[in-house]
Scaffold this motif. Structure first.
Motif, short mmCIF file in Angstrom:
data_model
loop_
_atom_site.label_atom_id
_atom_site.label_comp_id
_atom_site.label_asym_id
_atom_site.label_seq_id
_atom_site.Cartn_x
_atom_site.Cartn_y
_atom_site.Cartn_z
N PHE A 79 38.76 -19.86 16.90
CA PHE A 79 39.63 -20.44 15.86
C PHE A 79 41.06 -20.53 16.40
O PHE A 79 41.74 -21.55 16.25
CB PHE A 79 39.59 -19.55 14.62
CG PHE A 79 40.45 -20.03 13.47
CD1 PHE A 79 39.91 -20.79 12.45
CD2 PHE A 79 41.81 -19.72 13.41
CE1 PHE A 79 40.69 -21.23 11.39
CE2 PHE A 79 42.60 -20.16 12.36
CZ PHE A 79 42.04 -20.92 11.34
N ALA B 267 41.40 -23.33 18.72
CA ALA B 267 40.97 -24.64 18.24
C ALA B 267 42.15 -25.61 18.21
O ALA B 267 43.29 -25.24 17.94
CB ALA B 267 40.37 -24.51 16.85
N ASP C 76 41.21 -29.90 13.30
CA ASP C 76 40.91 -29.32 11.99
C ASP C 76 39.42 -29.05 11.85
O ASP C 76 39.01 -28.07 11.23
CB ASP C 76 41.36 -30.27 10.87
CG ASP C 76 42.87 -30.24 10.71
OD1 ASP C 76 43.49 -29.32 11.27
OD2 ASP C 76 43.42 -31.14 10.04
N ARG D 161 38.62 -25.87 13.64
CA ARG D 161 39.15 -24.73 12.86
C ARG D 161 38.25 -24.44 11.66
O ARG D 161 37.94 -23.29 11.36
CB ARG D 161 40.58 -25.02 12.39
CG ARG D 161 41.64 -24.37 13.27
CD ARG D 161 43.01 -24.49 12.65
NE ARG D 161 43.49 -25.85 12.70
CZ ARG D 161 44.09 -26.38 13.77
NH1 ARG D 161 44.31 -25.66 14.84
NH2 ARG D 161 44.49 -27.63 13.77
N TYR E 291 34.97 -22.76 12.94
CA TYR E 291 35.10 -21.36 13.38
C TYR E 291 35.60 -20.44 12.27
O TYR E 291 35.31 -19.25 12.28
CB TYR E 291 35.97 -21.28 14.64
CG TYR E 291 35.23 -21.83 15.82
CD1 TYR E 291 34.08 -21.20 16.28
CD2 TYR E 291 35.63 -23.01 16.45
CE1 TYR E 291 33.35 -21.71 17.33
CE2 TYR E 291 34.90 -23.53 17.51
CZ TYR E 291 33.76 -22.87 17.94
OH TYR E 291 33.03 -23.38 18.98
N ASP E 292 36.30 -21.02 11.30
CA ASP E 292 36.67 -20.22 10.12
C ASP E 292 35.40 -19.81 9.37
O ASP E 292 35.22 -18.66 8.99
CB ASP E 292 37.60 -21.06 9.23
CG ASP E 292 38.07 -20.29 8.00
OD1 ASP E 292 38.00 -19.04 8.05
OD2 ASP E 292 38.48 -20.92 7.02
N GLY F 45 39.08 -23.55 7.23
CA GLY F 45 40.07 -23.75 8.30
C GLY F 45 41.48 -23.49 7.83
O GLY F 45 42.39 -23.34 8.65
N GLN G 215 42.62 -14.00 11.43
CA GLN G 215 41.77 -13.97 12.62
C GLN G 215 42.02 -12.68 13.41
O GLN G 215 41.10 -12.10 13.98
CB GLN G 215 42.03 -15.19 13.49
CG GLN G 215 41.88 -16.51 12.75
CD GLN G 215 40.52 -16.64 12.07
OE1 GLN G 215 39.47 -16.48 12.70
NE2 GLN G 215 40.52 -16.89 10.76
#
Lengths: 272, 627
Positions: B275, B278, B281, B284, B287-288, B519, B526
């Motif tokens: 994230f 990244a 968007d 993100r 991975y979010d 995201g 994180q």
């Protein structure tokens, strides 16, 4: 509790509520308020090691709260950014920059001026017992064994009372001088001892231990402690040199009887 | 140049060169090694010294030939010593093994959800988790081999004894290891190549084999702590009894759950790492979501973990009072204060991540106002759990308190308070999750009001039961008090199941008041995921040390005594340093695994479009000129 201190902190919180204080002010007020309560709010003062532990938790919790949403982050950071960027706060900012190291220096000065005391030691109050000991040439299994007179409480109650009364005699002839009349570690010798003896009336003392453990501690005393517990760190004599085995067991019966507690029962290992 | 001069210089140069060669040759010849002058052999041999030397040599040779074979008990590892070396390698092996065992458990579950719902995102997510496995598996095997060799080299006698007791288990272990390699690589490389059900079968096979490997290894280590199935002299009577020793099953359960929590947290840390790197968007958002799922897995597994740990501790105490006291009242008791601080931070971190996650949903303010109450509950429980029974205090402080325990805080140092605190912590974390789940939703069912009231009633009842039993525990004997933990845990579990069931029906067709914007998370969230993974790892290292160190000067408790120079319990500070260093090494290596996994997503090397390509450089110059 020192009610006055608690009320004073509550009054400050009420004032902040009335003035609708900013979140940053609230965060600071909670931190200071809780520190004051931990430090001065208890009639029996909390040791500084625990205050530090609690304040660490409080600090993390406050930081978590003020940053837990976008609005809160904004509300906290806005006055800080203004304070650091607007020219009208320049003098105050300069004073703050000077005050931070000055406060650190003052803290060092205060810390260095405390009266001389022995260093702190994380003392092991209930050190691990060996699995077996020898008392008067007899081997006692501390894991599997138990007080041989305990079962008399059900089978022969009168016989049991005799053992308890014998234990009372042993206690008041030998133990009372340190452990005290009511077993709260306030005997007449206690002011000369460091650490002070065990408080048997405390719910977290003998009730969490098996009676064989007490037998070990009484019979072997300070000299019989393992190194982890620092054998020199107690004045408890090795009572096997002065008492018979039966007298030690009887004294243990009396300790539990007098304090209204029961020894920790032997646990059953799961069947396989 | 003048030709006459050349005629003169030619022979002169030749002579100089010849002279130089002669000089060099002479110099080298003089430096040659020459045997020094010695008197004739007949005279030397006759001296008593020479005869004595000859006799000595002959005697030494004879002694060497007659030397019997003696089995060595220990060998020393250079610099750090055998114990630290074995400790670090075993810990690293265990951490990678835990990760390799855990990831397939939730990867298969996520894949199954994807298959059932037809949502390709789940399939991609499960594949991404599995990507981390192959390199981790190799590292696990490497550390396992290193551990085996080091045991044989450094602790030959002890290893020999373990081999004699567990000899029937080693070949099945090797066989299962091969089977795991087969399932793991077929599962990973066969992604999308088989029918989904066949692929799911491979994943289940991987889990069954992996768990079986863990069960065998657990038998070895638990036997060391609570030996069974042997005679008083240590001779084997029953292999099965040795395997099924007193602490085997509690460790199996505890490790299985802990592995899932640990694996979920490390996978979430991987997602956090991605994230933060990244650039789009879409990345993100993905991975979010991955971090959220990883953390969800970790927290769900983490919630019952204290209960499993409590059961294990109870069994250890039941097996041996000495071991129990060493753990909870003796040398290792201070490590449980560190454990409380770490677990408190884990709970706080997990809740904080959920609270930050509410910000993903539009209109979360109505839910976020509850955060302060949840936070107060967590902070108070954290403090209770971290309060030591015997406090570190100066003599003046002890006298002011009237004893080594504080008259008020002393009540917080015993198990009644700790059990109550951990149960309330679990309930609070569950409530945080429930609030997060309903952010941006409004229940539309006709019985919504009654449903909310029922949920609140169940929650309050569970909290009251837990607190009441906690207080009651102060007035009963120890065995009854320990037994009270069962209704405490049961009421919390019942509340969690009942409230979730009501919630599922309550929000079956909710009115959405805001979209989830995956995201849209601050970077700090994180770092919280990475913090949770590091804390889990550190906690595993620390508690692993406690479990292993409890034996103190025994290799096999009560059977094989440790007589090596390391037969002492290290100081807590030293132990935490070794654990910290091992955790650091693990994260360096897992960082390597993350990097390798991320290579998979990079485009292939293209000499034409490479930024260092001369062709591209030439194009660049052309472009500059044309502009």
């Amino acid at each position: 509790m020192n009610i006055l201190v608690v009320l004073a902190v509550a009054a400050v919180f009420a004032l902040l509520r009335f003035r609708r204080a900013n979140l940053l002010v609230w965060a600071g007020a909670w931190w200071v308020g809780l520190y004051v309560i931990f430090r001065f709010g208890f009639s029996a003062p909390i040791p500084s090691s625990v205050v530090s532990l609690y304040m660490g938790i409080v600090s993390i919790a406050i930081l978590a709260y003020v940053s837990s949403s976008e609005e809160r982050r904004e509300e906290v950071s806005r006055p800080l950014v203004r304070f650091m960027t607007e020219t009208r706060y320049a003098a105050l900012l300069g004073a703050t920059v000077v005050a931070i190291p000055a406060l650190a220096a003052a803290n060092v000065y205060v810390q260095m001026n405390v009266p001389l005391e022995p260093p702190l030691f994380p003392r092991t109050v209930h050190p691990a017992s060996p699995t077996e000991i020898t008392v008067h040439d007899k081997k006692i299994d501390l894991d599997a064994g138990e007080n041989p007179y305990l079962e008399l409480a059900i089978s022969h109650p009168e016989e049991f009372r005799k053992h308890v009364e014998n234990g009372r005699r042993v206690y008041y002839q030998n133990c009372v001088f340190c452990h005290g009349d009511n077993m709260t570690a306030n005997g007449m010798f206690v002011h000369g001892l460091d650490p002070i003896p065990t408080n048997f009336a405390d719910q977290g003392a003998i009730s969490i231990l098996r009676d064989t453990y007490l037998f070990w501690r009484i019979s072997k005393g300070g000299p019989g402690l393992p190194e982890e517990a620092a054998p020199w760190d107690t004045a408890m004599p090795a009572w096997e040199k002065f008492l018979k085995e039966e007298e030690i067991w009887d004294a243990i019966l009396f300790l539990y009887d007098f304090t209204g507690q029961k020894p920790r029962a032997k646990e059953e290992v799961h069947t396989q | 140049m003048n030709r006459k001069l050349l005629f003169v210089l030619g022979p002169v140069t030749g002579l100089v060169m010849f002279g130089a060669v002669v000089l060099i040759a002479t110099f080298l010849t003089n430096r040659e090694y020459k045997e020094p002058y010695r008197a004739p052999a007949a005279i030397v041999d006759a001296t008593p010294r020479a005869a004595g030397l000859t006799d000595e040599k002959a005697a030494a040779d004879a002694t060497n030939r007659a030397k019997p074979y003696v089995e060595v008990e220990y060998r020393a590892f250079p610099v750090v010593g055998s114990r630290v070396a074995i400790w670090a390698v075993a810990q690293l092996h265990l951490l990678f093994a835990a990760f390799v065992l855990a990831v397939p458990i939730f990867a298969v579950l996520i894949e199954a959800i994807g298959y059932k719902t037809g949502d390709r995102r789940y399939d991609r997510l499960a594949h991404e988790f599995t990507k981390l496995l192959s390199v981790s598996f190799s590292l696990t095997a490497t550390f396992g081999a290193a551990l085996t060799f080091m045991l044989i080299i450094l602790y030959p006698k002890f290893t020999n004894y373990m081999m004699s007791v567990f000899s029937p288990t080693f070949l099945p272990y090797v066989g299962l290891f091969f089977a795991e390699a087969f399932f793991l690589y077929t599962y990973y490389y066969g992604w999308g190549k088989f029918h989904p059900l066949v692929h799911l079968f491979l994943g289940i096979g991987l889990n069954v084999v992996g768990t079986s490997i863990m069960l065998i290894a657990n038998a070895w280590l638990t036997f060391m702590m609570s030996p069974n199935g042997i005679s008083d002299g240590g001779a084997l009577i029953s292999t099965w009894d040795a395997i099924y020793n007193f602490t085997w099953m509690p460790i199996n359960v505890h490790r299985f759950i802990a592995n899932v929590a640990f694996g979920g947290s490390v996978a979430a840390a991987y997602a956090a790492f991605k994230f933060l790197h990244a650039t789009t968007d879409e990345e993100r958002a993905h991975y979010d979501w991955m971090g959220y799922i990883g953390n969800f897995v970790a927290i769900i597994a983490f919630l019952p973990l204290p209960f499993a740990g409590y059961w294990l501790a109870k069994e250890i105490y039941a097996y041996s009072q000495t071991l129990g006291l060493t753990m909870m009242g003796g040398a290792f008791s201070w490590l449980f204060i560190i454990q409380a601080v770490l677990i408190g931070n884990l709970f706080l971190g997990a809740n904080y991540y959920l609270w930050l996650g509410m910000g993903r949903v539009e209109g979360a303010r109505s839910v976020q106002r509850f955060i302060k109450y949840l936070l107060i509950a967590i902070a108070v429980c954290f403090m209770v759990w971290a309060t030591p029974r015997s406090i570190i205090a100066t003599v003046a402080e002890i006298r002011a308190m009237g004893g080594s325990s504080h008259p008020i805080l002393g009540f917080l140092g015993v198990m009644s308070a700790k059990n109550t605190a951990v149960n309330i912590l679990i309930l609070t974390t569950f409530m945080s999750f429930l609030l997060y789940r309903r952010t941006g939703k409004t229940a539309t069912v006709s019985w919504a009001k009654a449903g909310h009231a029922a949920q609140l009633l169940i929650f309050a009842s569970a909290a009251i039961i837990v607190i009441s039993l906690g207080i009651y525990g102060y007035f009963v004997e120890a065995s009854v008090r320990i037994g009270l933990s069962v209704p405490q845990v049961s009421s919390v579990l019942f509340a969690m199941v009942a409230i979730t069931t009501i919630d599922v029906f309550l929000f079956r067709r909710p009115r959405m008041t805001g979209d989830v914007r995956w995201g849209r998370m601050p970077a700090v969230s994180q770092y919280v995921l990475i913090f949770i993974a590091v804390t889990f790892t550190w906690l595993m290292g620390l508690m692993g040390y406690v479990r292993s160190g409890l034996r103190q000067h025994w290799h096999v408790y009560g059977v094989i005594r440790d007589t090596s120079p390391d037969a002492f319990t290290p100081t807590l500070g030293f132990a935490t340093q070794v654990v910290s260093l091992t955790v650091l090494l693990f994260f360096v290596l897992i960082g390597f695994v993350f990097w390798l996994a991320s290579l998979h997503d990079l485009p292939d090397y293209d000499p034409v479009h490479s930024p260092h390509s001369p062709l591209l450089a030439a194009d660049g110059h052309k472009a500059e000129r044309s502009s």
